[in-house]
Design a protein around this motif. Sequence first.
Motif, mmCIF file in Angstrom:
data_model
loop_
_atom_site.group_PDB
_atom_site.id
_atom_site.type_symbol
_atom_site.label_atom_id
_atom_site.label_comp_id
_atom_site.label_asym_id
_atom_site.label_seq_id
_atom_site.Cartn_x
_atom_site.Cartn_y
_atom_site.Cartn_z
ATOM 1 N N GLU A 123 -13.856 63.123 39.396
ATOM 2 C CA GLU A 123 -13.099 63.310 40.709
ATOM 3 C C GLU A 123 -11.719 63.590 40.671
ATOM 4 O OE1 GLU A 123 -14.155 60.418 43.382
ATOM 5 O OE2 GLU A 123 -16.294 60.609 43.278
ATOM 6 N N LYS A 126 -11.178 66.778 38.212
ATOM 7 C CA LYS A 126 -11.371 68.060 39.258
ATOM 8 C C LYS A 126 -10.290 68.577 40.177
ATOM 9 C CE LYS A 126 -16.486 67.922 38.938
ATOM 10 N NZ LYS A 126 -17.620 67.760 39.688
ATOM 11 N N VAL A 135 -17.847 71.893 34.704
ATOM 12 C CA VAL A 135 -18.584 70.487 34.600
ATOM 13 C C VAL A 135 -20.098 70.757 34.357
ATOM 14 C CG1 VAL A 135 -18.629 68.151 35.577
ATOM 15 C CG2 VAL A 135 -16.680 69.555 35.449
#
Length: 147
Positions: A123, A126, A135
Amino acid sequence: MKKRVYHWQPELSTAIIYWSCTFGILFLSLILTLEHTRPYLISNIVLGLFFFFAFLGCNRYFMIEDEFLIVHALLPMRRKKITLPSIEMIRVGPKCIEIKSSEFKENTQMFIMTKKNKTAFLESIKQNSFFTATVIDDPELTIGKHY
């Protein structure tokens, strides 16, 4: 603001060897303690050595800084500062992730992570604007190297 770290362990064979030797030091300390009925200097020194190696073994982590992914490893020569745009792909398995980048020695490296650390790391990476890699969720990715 404190930087967030995401702990990891190396591939399975390396992790097994490292932690087996570390706990071997603990058992040696316990054996030395059983040899005497009072506190014994040598067993305490060996126990301190165990705590030192256990601390070092838990001191492997990722840290995301601006446009870099810092891979903090046990040995200083294995520590890397990888630019986020150089990461080509991240494969995510049930217990590990594999990062493919041209800045690694073998172009790819596998890291064992807990589920909580893995999801938090993904998280966070990204959300970084410099991260452009894909991913891939790969449920067949295992924790042992397979080349």
